[in-house]
Design an enzyme around this catalytic site. Structure first.
Site, PDB file in Angstrom:
ATOM      1  N   ARG A   1      39.915  53.239  59.727  1.00 33.18           N
ATOM      2  CA  ARG A   1      40.978  53.795  58.889  1.00 33.18           C
ATOM      3  C   ARG A   1      40.919  55.320  58.824  1.00 33.18           C
ATOM      4  NH1 ARG A   1      41.110  49.358  53.977  1.00 33.18           N
ATOM      5  NH2 ARG A   1      42.314  47.855  55.170  1.00 33.18           N
TER       6      ARG A   1
ATOM      7  N   GLU B   1      39.882  44.922  29.080  1.00 38.83           N
ATOM      8  CA  GLU B   1      40.789  45.450  30.098  1.00 38.83           C
ATOM      9  C   GLU B   1      41.724  46.451  29.442  1.00 38.83           C
ATOM     10  OE1 GLU B   1      41.422  45.416  33.514  1.00 38.83           O
ATOM     11  OE2 GLU B   1      42.945  46.827  32.796  1.00 38.83           O
TER      12      GLU B   1
HETATM   13  P1  ADP Z   1      37.742  45.957  41.615  1.00 31.50           P
HETATM   14  O1  ADP Z   1      38.447  45.744  42.910  1.00 31.50           O
HETATM   15  O2  ADP Z   1      36.472  46.683  41.751  1.00 31.50           O
HETATM   16  O3  ADP Z   1      37.668  44.701  40.805  1.00 31.50           O
HETATM   17  P2  ADP Z   1      40.153  46.676  40.218  1.00 31.50           P
HETATM   18  O4  ADP Z   1      40.925  47.931  40.304  1.00 31.50           O
HETATM   19  O5  ADP Z   1      40.768  45.452  40.795  1.00 31.50           O
HETATM   20  O6  ADP Z   1      38.706  46.961  40.795  1.00 31.50           O
HETATM   21  O7  ADP Z   1      39.857  46.348  38.688  1.00 31.50           O
HETATM   22  C1  ADP Z   1      39.317  47.275  37.805  1.00 31.50           C
HETATM   23  C2  ADP Z   1      39.915  46.990  36.426  1.00 31.50           C
HETATM   24  O8  ADP Z   1      39.233  47.755  35.438  1.00 31.50           O
HETATM   25  C3  ADP Z   1      41.372  47.390  36.318  1.00 31.50           C
HETATM   26  O9  ADP Z   1      42.118  46.307  35.837  1.00 31.50           O
HETATM   27  C4  ADP Z   1      41.365  48.563  35.358  1.00 31.50           C
HETATM   28  O10 ADP Z   1      42.538  48.677  34.587  1.00 31.50           O
HETATM   29  C5  ADP Z   1      40.169  48.235  34.495  1.00 31.50           C
HETATM   30  N1  ADP Z   1      39.614  49.411  33.797  1.00 31.50           N
HETATM   31  C6  ADP Z   1      39.439  50.653  34.294  1.00 31.50           C
HETATM   32  N2  ADP Z   1      38.916  51.458  33.360  1.00 31.50           N
HETATM   33  C7  ADP Z   1      38.756  50.703  32.237  1.00 31.50           C
HETATM   34  C8  ADP Z   1      38.273  50.958  30.921  1.00 31.50           C
HETATM   35  N3  ADP Z   1      37.867  52.164  30.570  1.00 31.50           N
HETATM   36  N4  ADP Z   1      38.251  49.930  30.029  1.00 31.50           N
HETATM   37  C9  ADP Z   1      38.708  48.709  30.371  1.00 31.50           C
HETATM   38  N5  ADP Z   1      39.190  48.411  31.588  1.00 31.50           N
HETATM   39  C10 ADP Z   1      39.209  49.385  32.510  1.00 31.50           C
END
Ligand code: ADP
Length: 610
Positions: free
Chosen positions: A437, A187
């Site tokens: 929406r 993350e």
């Molecule tokens: P979803 O609803 O599809 O689960 P979210 O926005 O809730 O999407 O979660 C996506 C997560 O992925 C976020 O916590 C974001 O910070 C993380 N994320 C995005 N890009 C990266 C990356 N390059 N490496 C690690 N984590 C990432």
């Protein structure tokens, strides 16, 4: 763990004890230090020793802290009271006070995803330190030195590697573990949750228990049809089938993991039907807490690495075998023995990508977004690099209900679609408020300043402390000037500066249709109560970028498809990073079902498919 971090942790325990989410402390707090506490400061002292209280403005109201200082040192910061959103802002209440004490500076960075809470805490501490005679400008300017040592490469290994600790990623992680895999989740942000934790959290499914008890007729076929047609028949019917058929069993799976939903079933904004379920915990915190509890209970086989940003999928002989990332101490390479799941969310916070793909909306450079700062489309870029196909990238969802200053959904006064209307700056209605929406937002872009007022009555707020799903009471919103309240519609119109005759006429006409249940001139069909019980309320809203429907192409097993239509072995994707499910427009309440259904499938298959 570094020693300074251990000391910090001890301090944080203290701080946390006083900052339990949403708590209202009953501790008396003196504005001034007592006489015994005040010593005569020496000439070069930074502070007048003592304990001081200070206040700052958070996202949901006032934050109050107590700060203890010696002549030259800030020694303790207690959070006395706040009303910030549990789960979302917790990290700010530990890391900001901890950082101020560690660095003896007010120049610490705000926490991404909890920016307003961070600012509120900093303001409150500054306010207290001002009373201690501190030079606030100097404290703000004081450099916060990073403790970063030389770069080291960390190598790790697990059966399944998941990128992204939002809802889809954590669902995949839990499901992979249930299917026998060891799991590492990467993350990039300092906390798990992504957009999921910030979301309104409504979960659509056809529910034989709750809907039947409420006398609501529904069927999986109707959910399918509304999802397919609501996305202009552009979504992949096979994926939609998987979504609607697995939505309820997946809700039961979540309940089995300890998550609670209320019995209330409602129509969420743009949801078209009363099949949205509301978690017992605020916003999306219930999903994230449930998954993180599971991970903590299985910590010998599961790990979430925070502040680690994935940069590439590692391929070997055409198969995904790991992930390359960048962590706080240098590169991180995680080998995946079985599979990699991309769950990085959408790209609503990447203006360049939005403008590159947008075909529907006016230029989006200045439009705000509901999303957390990590929604930058990284997973899409990583997948393309290894040959993945993208679908529906031009389908970008905006909501008509963003906060005019921040784009957030916080401060939204609506409680249910059926019971409120929208009016423009003239006090006139302009759209079916139960519509899709995109339909509502397109109509809003045609109004003066792209601006609307939500109008509703006190039936939605039977007591002044009734909360919206952002943990905000209507009274707090009114007091903060974020909502308006009046005993008559005329008075309300005056307060918000719209034509009173128009507003009264709009409400009267709406009430006639509530009685007849006949579609009105805008085609509205969703009605429940008349707007006729004072006090009346109004809240301002603007368009805000909310969801990106396009992304990585997957099949019904959540396997990633390449540009030749073949499966990329070992590579899975789930959640907002994928495309092809929602078509041109995602129904409200379908995202949480989507990320959990496909996250669960992706995790299971990454753990078991060869
Ligand atoms: P979803 O609803 O599809 O689960 P979210 O926005 O809730 O999407 O979660 C996506 C997560 O992925 C976020 O916590 C974001 O910070 C993380 N994320 C995005 N890009 C990266 C990356 N390059 N490496 C690690 N984590 C990432």
């Amino acid at each position: 763990m570094k020693k300074s971090k251990r000391i910090l942790s001890l301090l944080l325990v203290l701080v946390m004890l006083f900052s339990l989410a949403g708590c209202q402390s009953t501790q008396p707090a003196s504005e001034e230090p007592t006489e015994e506490e005040v010593e005569t400061p020496s000439e070069d002292a930074l502070f007048t020793p003592g304990t001081y209280t200070g206040k700052g403005q958070g996202i949901n109201g006032e934050i109050e802290v107590e700060v203890t200082v010696t002549e030259n040192e800030i020694t303790n910061i207690k959070v006395l009271s706040h009303n910030e959103t549990p789960g979302v802002s917790d990290i700010a209440f530990t890391d900001i006070p901890g950082g101020i004490i560690e660095h003896q500076s007010l120049g610490v960075d705000t926490i991404a995803g909890a920016t307003e809470s961070s600012k509120g805490i900093l303001e409150a501490v500054a306010n207290a330190l001002e009373q201690a005679g501190a030079d606030i400008a100097a404290l703000k300017a004081k450099e916060v030195k990073s403790e970063k040592g030389p770069s080291v490469t960390t190598e790790k290994e697990a059966d399944v590697v998941v990128i992204g600790a939002g809802g889809a990623g954590l669902a995949a992680a839990v499901s992979a573990h249930e299917n026998g895999a060891s799991v590492i989740v990467l993350e990039k942000m300092p906390k798990p949750g992504g957009n999921t934790i910030l979301s309104g959290a409504a979960y659509n499914c056809v529910d034989p228990k709750r809907q039947e008890a409420a006398g609501i007729e529904d069927s999986v076929d109707l959910h399918f049809q509304q999802t397919y047609e609501g996305g202009d028949k552009v979504g992949n019917p096979e994926l939609i089938r998987i979504l609607v058929e697995n939505a309820y069993p997946t809700l039961e799976w979540l309940e089995g993991l300890g998550m609670e939903f209320t019995d209330y079933v409602f129509t969420v904004l743009g949801g078209l039907w009363p099949r949205a379920h509301r978690p017992a915990m605020p916003l999306g915190t219930g999903y994230i807490t449930t998954f993180m509890n599971y991970i903590e209970n299985n910590s010998s086989e599961m790990e979430v690495l925070l502040n680690v940003e994935a940069t590439n999928i590692i391929m070997e002989d055409g198969k995904a075998v790991g992930v390359r990332a960048e962590g706080p101490d240098g590169p991180v390479i995680v080998k995946a023995n079985k599979g990699v799941v991309i769950a990085t969310g959408g790209f609503s916070k990447n203006t360049e990508m939005l403008n590159q793909y947008n075909k529907t909306w006016p230029d989006l450079s200045n439009t705000l977004s509901t999303n957390h700062p990590g929604a930058t489309g990284d997973g899409i870029k990583m997948a393309v690099e290894v040959g993945a196909n993208l679908v529906g990238m031009e389908h970008i969802q905006l909501l008509p209900l963003g906060d005019p200053d921040t784009g957030s959904l916080a401060g939204n006064i609506e409680q249910a679609v059926e019971n409120r209307i929208f009016v423009n700056k003239d006090g006139n209605r302009f759209v079916d408020e139960g519509a899709r929406r995109d339909v509502m937002t397109k109509a809003l872009f045609e109004q003066e300043d792209h601006f609307l007022w939500i109008i509703l009555d006190s039936q939605n707020y039977p007591t002044p402390d009734t909360k919206n799903n952002f943990n905000e009471t209507i009274e707090e919103l009114v007091e903060a000037g974020r909502a308006f309240k009046a005993d008559t519609l005329e008075e309300l119109a005056e307060k918000i500066g719209v034509n009173p005759d128009n507003l009264v006429a709009a409400v009267e006409k709406f009430n006639e249709h509530v009685e007849t249940k006949e579609p009105d001139e805008f085609g509205r069909t969703l009605y429940q109560w008349k707007i006729n019980q004072p006090p009346y309320y109004a809240g301002a809203r603007k368009p805000t970028v909310h969801h990106t429907m396009g992304g990585i192409e997957i099949n019904t097993e959540a396997q990633v498809i390449d540009t030749n239509g073949n499966v990329i072995p070992g590579l899975y994707a789930a959640g907002e990073v994928t495309g092809g499910i929602h078509g041109t427009n995602r129904l409200g309440g379908n995202a949480l079902a989507d990320i959990n259904v496909f996250g669960r499938i992706a995790g299971r298959n990454a753990a078991t498919l060869e």
